[in-house]
Design an enzyme around this catalytic site. Structure first.
Site, PDB file in Angstrom:
ATOM      1  N   ARG A 182       0.854  -1.180   0.000  1.00 48.01           N
ATOM      2  CA  ARG A 182       0.000   0.000   0.000  1.00 48.01           C
ATOM      3  C   ARG A 182       0.891   1.231   0.000  1.00 48.01           C
ATOM      4  O   ARG A 182       2.106   1.133   0.203  1.00 48.01           O
ATOM      5  CB  ARG A 182      -0.945   0.014   1.208  1.00 48.01           C
ATOM      6  CG  ARG A 182      -0.252   0.068   2.559  1.00 48.01           C
ATOM      7  CD  ARG A 182      -1.257   0.102   3.698  1.00 48.01           C
ATOM      8  NE  ARG A 182      -0.598   0.313   4.980  1.00 48.01           N
ATOM      9  CZ  ARG A 182      -1.240   0.480   6.138  1.00 48.01           C
ATOM     10  NH1 ARG A 182      -2.563   0.441   6.162  1.00 48.01           N
ATOM     11  NH2 ARG A 182      -0.583   0.668   7.258  1.00 48.01           N
ATOM     12  N   ASN A 242      -5.005   7.626   4.216  1.00 48.82           N
ATOM     13  CA  ASN A 242      -4.828   6.847   5.447  1.00 48.82           C
ATOM     14  C   ASN A 242      -3.364   6.878   5.846  1.00 48.82           C
ATOM     15  O   ASN A 242      -2.499   6.431   5.083  1.00 48.82           O
ATOM     16  CB  ASN A 242      -5.253   5.392   5.243  1.00 48.82           C
ATOM     17  CG  ASN A 242      -5.122   4.569   6.513  1.00 48.82           C
ATOM     18  OD1 ASN A 242      -5.922   4.708   7.427  1.00 48.82           O
ATOM     19  ND2 ASN A 242      -4.114   3.714   6.565  1.00 48.82           N
ATOM     20  N   GLU A 243      -3.079   7.445   7.020  1.00 49.32           N
ATOM     21  CA  GLU A 243      -1.737   7.416   7.598  1.00 49.32           C
ATOM     22  C   GLU A 243      -0.667   7.896   6.617  1.00 49.32           C
ATOM     23  O   GLU A 243       0.277   7.180   6.285  1.00 49.32           O
ATOM     24  CB  GLU A 243      -1.401   6.013   8.109  1.00 49.32           C
ATOM     25  CG  GLU A 243      -2.284   5.548   9.243  1.00 49.32           C
ATOM     26  CD  GLU A 243      -1.934   4.166   9.778  1.00 49.32           C
ATOM     27  OE1 GLU A 243      -2.288   3.873  10.925  1.00 49.32           O
ATOM     28  OE2 GLU A 243      -1.308   3.379   9.024  1.00 49.32           O
ATOM     29  N   GLU A 252      -7.758   5.151  15.359  1.00 46.45           N
ATOM     30  CA  GLU A 252      -7.412   3.729  15.355  1.00 46.45           C
ATOM     31  C   GLU A 252      -6.660   3.374  16.629  1.00 46.45           C
ATOM     32  O   GLU A 252      -5.811   4.134  17.096  1.00 46.45           O
ATOM     33  CB  GLU A 252      -6.517   3.366  14.164  1.00 46.45           C
ATOM     34  CG  GLU A 252      -7.178   3.389  12.814  1.00 46.45           C
ATOM     35  CD  GLU A 252      -6.248   2.875  11.716  1.00 46.45           C
ATOM     36  OE1 GLU A 252      -5.285   2.155  12.048  1.00 46.45           O
ATOM     37  OE2 GLU A 252      -6.474   3.210  10.541  1.00 46.45           O
ATOM     38  N   TRP A 255       2.147  -6.508  13.354  1.00 44.94           N
ATOM     39  CA  TRP A 255       3.336  -6.053  12.634  1.00 44.94           C
ATOM     40  C   TRP A 255       4.583  -5.909  13.506  1.00 44.94           C
ATOM     41  O   TRP A 255       5.632  -5.523  12.999  1.00 44.94           O
ATOM     42  CB  TRP A 255       3.038  -4.712  11.952  1.00 44.94           C
ATOM     43  CG  TRP A 255       2.193  -3.768  12.752  1.00 44.94           C
ATOM     44  CD1 TRP A 255       0.843  -3.601  12.670  1.00 44.94           C
ATOM     45  CD2 TRP A 255       2.633  -2.866  13.772  1.00 44.94           C
ATOM     46  NE1 TRP A 255       0.407  -2.652  13.566  1.00 44.94           N
ATOM     47  CE2 TRP A 255       1.482  -2.176  14.250  1.00 44.94           C
ATOM     48  CE3 TRP A 255       3.879  -2.552  14.317  1.00 44.94           C
ATOM     49  CZ2 TRP A 255       1.552  -1.213  15.243  1.00 44.94           C
ATOM     50  CZ3 TRP A 255       3.940  -1.597  15.317  1.00 44.94           C
ATOM     51  CH2 TRP A 255       2.785  -0.942  15.763  1.00 44.94           C
ATOM     52  N   GLU A 261      -2.924  -8.304   7.479  1.00 47.63           N
ATOM     53  CA  GLU A 261      -3.396  -7.996   8.829  1.00 47.63           C
ATOM     54  C   GLU A 261      -4.423  -9.003   9.339  1.00 47.63           C
ATOM     55  O   GLU A 261      -5.236  -8.685  10.205  1.00 47.63           O
ATOM     56  CB  GLU A 261      -3.968  -6.573   8.852  1.00 47.63           C
ATOM     57  CG  GLU A 261      -2.890  -5.521   8.611  1.00 47.63           C
ATOM     58  CD  GLU A 261      -3.430  -4.109   8.493  1.00 47.63           C
ATOM     59  OE1 GLU A 261      -2.790  -3.197   9.046  1.00 47.63           O
ATOM     60  OE2 GLU A 261      -4.473  -3.899   7.837  1.00 47.63           O
ATOM     61  N   LYS A 262      -4.359 -10.220   8.840  1.00 47.56           N
ATOM     62  CA  LYS A 262      -5.342 -11.233   9.265  1.00 47.56           C
ATOM     63  C   LYS A 262      -5.143 -11.677  10.702  1.00 47.56           C
ATOM     64  O   LYS A 262      -6.046 -12.267  11.303  1.00 47.56           O
ATOM     65  CB  LYS A 262      -5.307 -12.438   8.324  1.00 47.56           C
ATOM     66  CG  LYS A 262      -3.978 -13.161   8.205  1.00 47.56           C
ATOM     67  CD  LYS A 262      -4.075 -14.295   7.201  1.00 47.56           C
ATOM     68  CE  LYS A 262      -2.735 -14.957   6.926  1.00 47.56           C
ATOM     69  NZ  LYS A 262      -1.825 -14.041   6.164  1.00 47.56           N
ATOM     70  N   PHE A 263      -3.955 -11.405  11.273  1.00 45.79           N
ATOM     71  CA  PHE A 263      -3.734 -11.726  12.684  1.00 45.79           C
ATOM     72  C   PHE A 263      -3.885 -10.502  13.587  1.00 45.79           C
ATOM     73  O   PHE A 263      -3.628 -10.586  14.790  1.00 45.79           O
ATOM     74  CB  PHE A 263      -2.354 -12.349  12.882  1.00 45.79           C
ATOM     75  CG  PHE A 263      -2.231 -13.724  12.280  1.00 45.79           C
ATOM     76  CD1 PHE A 263      -2.933 -14.793  12.810  1.00 45.79           C
ATOM     77  CD2 PHE A 263      -1.431 -13.936  11.166  1.00 45.79           C
ATOM     78  CE1 PHE A 263      -2.831 -16.064  12.254  1.00 45.79           C
ATOM     79  CE2 PHE A 263      -1.323 -15.199  10.599  1.00 45.79           C
ATOM     80  CZ  PHE A 263      -2.027 -16.264  11.140  1.00 45.79           C
ATOM     81  N   HIS A 264      -4.286  -9.377  13.005  1.00 45.00           N
ATOM     82  CA  HIS A 264      -4.525  -8.173  13.800  1.00 45.00           C
ATOM     83  C   HIS A 264      -5.861  -8.316  14.515  1.00 45.00           C
ATOM     84  O   HIS A 264      -6.848  -8.774  13.951  1.00 45.00           O
ATOM     85  CB  HIS A 264      -4.551  -6.950  12.883  1.00 45.00           C
ATOM     86  CG  HIS A 264      -4.406  -5.639  13.587  1.00 45.00           C
ATOM     87  ND1 HIS A 264      -5.391  -5.129  14.405  1.00 45.00           N
ATOM     88  CD2 HIS A 264      -3.398  -4.725  13.597  1.00 45.00           C
ATOM     89  CE1 HIS A 264      -4.990  -3.957  14.880  1.00 45.00           C
ATOM     90  NE2 HIS A 264      -3.791  -3.686  14.411  1.00 45.00           N
TER      91      HIS A 264
END
Length: 708
Positions: free
Chosen positions: A112, A150-151, A307, A315, A355-358
C-alpha cells in the site's frame, strides 16, 4: 452545526472493511454494531479497486447499499476517499507513479502507499476519485465525516524520481526566490557545491560522502509539504462539493516525517492512530505524551482516536495481546487526554491479507470471544460518559516542539549521533507525568504567556524571533527550562555567530565553551543543590539556613544525579547562578545546571542529558512557577486528568495503570470530591476511591458558580 455534531455523545466504532465480505455478512455486522453501541464506522479506506475497476468505470452500487444499511441502523459513517492504495490498473498504466528510493530502486505494487507524492498521474487520479465520492454522497444522511487517505507518511515519506526532483526544484524556487539566495542558505561555498541554476539541483540521493546538511533539511521540509499538497488537493474538493461535512486524515502520533503543526491547519478535526505496546510497562506514559500533542494541535479542541488495537497488532516481531482490562483502560486514557471518541482498527477480523492476525472488535471467534465482551463493555462505558463530549483540559505547563529543529537536530556530522529528539523529550515528559502535571505542546511561533512554566528539552535550531519571544516571556514573569545543545543554528542550519547558545546567551546567562559528548555506556556525575536560595522574584523567602557548602560551592546534602550521552563545558555570565555541578570526569567542578533571573522571571539551563534524573531539576522549576499536580498525593501508578465543561462541570479521570489495587483519598478540603459521582458506576465513592488493578473512575463534579 456540522454533520459530526449530530452524532450524540462520544464516538465509538472502528474501521469496517465490508468489501472483504459477502453482503449477507453486512446485516450481521450492523446488528452487532447496534448491540455494542457503535455509532461511527470508517468505510472505504482501501476500496479504490472496488470503487473504480478501471480508468473509465465506477461501481458505487455496493457502497450505496452499505450506507443505506448503516443509516437504517443508526450508525454514522466516516467515509474515506480510498486514495491510500492505488489499484493495479492505474499503476500499470502509469508505472512512473511508483516511488523510487535514494538508491534508485523503484518500489513495486503489492503493498500500500505505492506512489510518488509528486506524481501528477497519482494526484489527478486521487482528486478524480475524491470528487466522484463527494458528488455522490454529499447529501447521504449517514455521512458524518470525510476521511482523506490513510496514515500519510507511514510507508512512503519521500521519493527520488524525476517527478520528485522537478517538484523539489519548484519548491526551492518558491522558498528561496533566486539561485544565489539558495547558495547562501545552503552554504554552497563549502566543498565547491555552488549551483548556477535550479536545474542543476537534484534530490539528496545516495552520495559518496556527507550530503549538504541544509539541502537535507530543506528536503525534509519539502517531503512533508509534498504529502500535505496531496491532502490539501483532496480537501479542497471536499470543501467545495460537500461543505458542512468535517474533514480529517489520521495522524500517527508524534511522527518525525510530517510537520503536524502545519498539517493541523488543514484539518477540521485532528484524529490519531495509536498503538502502544502491551509488552512495554511504560507505554501508557508515551501514549499520554502523544495524546497531549493531538489535543494541542488545535489549541485544546477535542480530537478523535481514529485507530487503536482492541488487543494484539500484527506487525511487531512479537505481538503481545492486551491483558484483560488494558484495552478499556487505554481507551479511557485517550478520553482523559481530550479525545471525544474511541475508534479501532478493525471492526471484523480479516481472514486474508497482511493484517489477518490483527485483533478486532469482532474477533475470529465471534461473539463467544473475550474480545467481543471487551467491545460490549467499552460501548457501555462510553455511553455512560457521553456528557464529557466537548469538554477540555487546562494545562499550566507547556513544551515547545519544532519539527524544523527536530529534523535539523538529527542530521549527520554532529558532535554526537545520540542526541535524538524523542530521547531528549521523553524523560522530561515522564517526569511531569509522574508528578501529575498536565502539559500542552506549543509550536515555536506561539505566544506562551498563559503558561507559568515553559519547557524546551531541545532547541537546536532557533531563530532570533523565537529567542526574542522567549526572552520577553521570561521578563514578563515566565519560567523557562531549556535543555542542552540549544540555540546552535538558525533556520538554514548555520551556526549562530558569537558562540553557543547563540541568541539564548543573554536569556540563559551562560556561554558554552565546548560540547562534551559522553561515550556510550558511561555516565557523568552531577550534584544538585535543592536547598539553595530562591530569587526574590519568586516571592519565596530566601533560605539562609541551609547546610554549609563544600568546595564546589554546593550544599553538602546535594542530590546526586547522573548524565548520559551529553554534557557541556559552560560558564555563567551576569546574574546566573549554578544549581548543579559536574562531580566526575573532565568537567568535574564546572557548572552543569544554571538559573538566570531576568526581569520578573527566570531561565534555567540543563547542559547535560539527565535521562531519568531530570525530575529533581524540574521539581525546582515547578515549585518556583507554582505549578503542581492535578490531584496531589496520588498513589504510584495512578494517572489523574481533569476535563472542564463550558457549564462549569468538571470530570476527573483516575486511571490505575498498576498491577495492584490503589486507594485514592477524596476527602481533601476544598476539592469537592466528596460529593462527586463516578459516571462509570453511577455511585458516589465517598471519602476513598478504590481502584482495582487497571481500574478506572470518572468523577463528575457538578457545576458551581465559581467553576462556571
Amino acid at each position: 452545526m456540522d454533520r459530526l455534531t449530530r452524532v450524540p455523545g462520544l464516538l465509538y466504532g472502528g474501521d469496517w472493511n465490508p468489501e472483504q465480505w459477502p453482503e449477507q455478512v453486512w446485516a450481521e455486522d450492523v446488528k452487532l454494531m447496534a448491540e455494542a453501541g457503535v455509532n461511527l464506522v470508517t468505510v472505504g479506506v482501501f476500496s479504490w479497486a472496488r470503487l473504480q475497476p478501471d480508468a473509465e468505470s465506477w461501481d458505487f452500487g455496493w457502497l450505496d447499499r452499505l450506507l443505506d444499511l448503516v443509516h437504517r441502523h443508526g450508525v454514522a459513517v466516516d467515509l474515506a476517499t480510498a486514495t491510500a492504495s492505488p489499484p493495479a490498473w492505474l499503476v500499470r498504466a502509469h508505472p512512473e507513479l511508483l516511488p523510487v528510493t535514494a538508491d534508485g530502486v523503484r518500489l513495486e505494487f503489492g503493498s500500500r502507499q505505492h506512489y510518488c507524492p509528486s506524481s501528477p498521474a497519482y494526484r489527478q487520479a486521487a482528486v478524480r476519485l475524491t470528487r466522484a465520492l463527494a458528488e455522490r454522497y454529499r447529501h447521504h444522511p449517514a455521512l458524518a465525516l470525510w476521511h482523506i487517505h490513510n496514515e500519510y507518511g507511514d510507508h512512503v515519506q519521500e521519493c527520488f524520481c524525476p517527478a520528485s526532483a522537478a517538484d523539489f526544484r519548484h519548491w526551492l524556487r518558491e522558498r528561496h526566490g533566486g539561485i544565489e539566495e539558495l547558495n547562501r542558505s545552503w552554504g554552497t561555498a563549502f566543498w565547491s557545491q555552488h549551483y548556477n541554476s535550479f536545474e542543476q539541483i537534484e534530490p539528496p540521493r545516495t552520495a559518496p560522502g556527507p550530503v549538504n546538511p541544509t539541502q537535507l533539511l530543506d528536503w525534509r521540509r519539502f517531503c512533508s509539504d509534498a504529502l500535505l499538497a496531496l491532502h490539501r488537493a483532496e480537501k479542497a474538493v471536499l470543501d467545495e462539493v460537500s461543505p458542512g461535512v468535517p474533514v480529517t486524515t489520521n495522524f500517527m502520533s508524534m511522527l518525525k516525517a510530517l510537520d503536524y503543526w502545519e498539517w493541523s491547519r488543514h484539518e477540521d478535526l485532528v484524529s490519531d492512530d495509536a498503538y502502544p505496546d502491551p509488552a512495554d510497562p511504560r507505554a501508557h506514559v508515551n501514549a499520554a505524551m502523544n495524546y497531549d500533542l493531538m489535543r494541542s494541535l488545535k489549541g485544546g479542541r477535542p480530537w478523535l482516536l481514529m485507530e487503536q488495537a482492541p488487543s494484539a497488532v500484527s506487525w511487531r516481531p512479537v505481538n503481545v495481546p492486551k491483558r484483560p482490562g488494558l484495552h478499556r483502560l487505554w481507551s479511557l486514557q485517550a478520553l482523559a487526554r481530550g479525545a471525544d471518541g474511541v475508534l479501532h482498527f478493525q471492526w471484523r477480523a480479516s481472514v486474508a491479507g497482511a493484517e489477518k492476525f490483527h485483533s478486532a472488535m469482532l474477533p475470529h471467534r465471534g461473539t463467544a470471544s473475550r474480545g467481543w465482551q471487551d467491545t460490549l463493555r467499552l460501548g457501555t462505558d462510553l455511553r455512560r460518559l457521553g456528557a464529557i463530549a466537548g469538554s477540555r483540559l487546562r494545562a499550566r505547563a507547556a513544551v515547545l516542539l519544532d519539527w524544523d529543529s527536530w529534523w535539523a537536530l538529527e542530521l549527520d556530522d554532529h558532535p554526537s549521533a545520540r542526541m535524538r529528539w524523542l530521547d531528549l523529550l521523553r524523560p522530561w515528559y515522564a517526569a511531569l507525568y509522574q508528578r501529575g502535571v498536565t502539559v500542552d505542546f506549543l509550536p515555536p511561533g506561539a505566544e506562551p504567556d498563559g503558561y507559568p512554566l515553559l519547557l524546551a528539552p531541545n532547541l537546536y535550531l532557533l531563530d532570533t524571533a523565537t529567542a526574542d519571544r522567549l526572552t520577553a516571556y521570561v521578563r514578563n514573569g515566565g519560567r523557562l527550562v531549556c535543555g542542552p545543545f540549544s540555540g546552535i543554528v538558525d533556520r538554514h542550519d548555520h551556526i549562530h555567530p558569537g558562540g553557543h547558545p547563540g541568541p539564548l546567551r543573554e536569556l540563559l546567562g551562560i556561554v558554552v565553551d565546548e560540547h562534551w559528548p559522553i561515550p556510550d555506556g558511561e555516565t557523568t556525575g552531577l550534584a544538585l543543590d535543592t536547598t539553595g536560595p530562591a530569587s526574590d522574584a519568586t516571592g519565596l523567602a530566601l533560605d539562609t539556613t541551609g547546610p554549609a557548602p563544600d568546595a564546589t560551592g554546593l550544599a553538602l546534602d546535594a542530590v546526586a544525579l547522573g548524565a548520559e550521552r551529553w554534557s557541556e563545558w559552560i560558564e555563567t555570565e551576569g546574574a546566573a547562578e549554578t544549581l548543579a555541578r559536574y562531580t566526575s570526569g573532565p568537567l568535574a567542578g564546572r557548572p552543569a545546571v544554571t538559573r538566570n533571573p531576568l526581569g520578573a522571571g527566570s531561565a534555567w539551563y540543563l547542559s547535560a542529558h539527565l535521562g531519568a534524573d531530570t525530575g529533581p531539576v524540574l521539581d525546582l522549576a515547578l515549585a518556583e512557577a507554582g505549578v503542581g499536580a492535578e490531584l496531589p498525593g496520588l498513589p504510584e501508578g495512578v494517572e489523574a486528568t481533569r476535563r472542564h465543561a463550558a457549564d462549569g462541570s468538571q470530570y476527573l479521570f483516575l486511571l490505575n495503570h498498576g498491577p495492584v489495587e490503589r486507594r485514592v483519598p477524596l476527602d481533601t478540603p476544598g476539592t469537592g470530591l466528596l460529593t462527586a459521582t463516578d459516571l462509570l458506576t453511577g455511585t458516589a465513592p465517598g471519602d476513598t476511591l478504590i481502584l482495582a488493578p487497571l481500574g478506572a473512575a470518572v468523577l463528575r463534579l457538578p457545576a458551581t458558580e465559581e467553576r462556571a
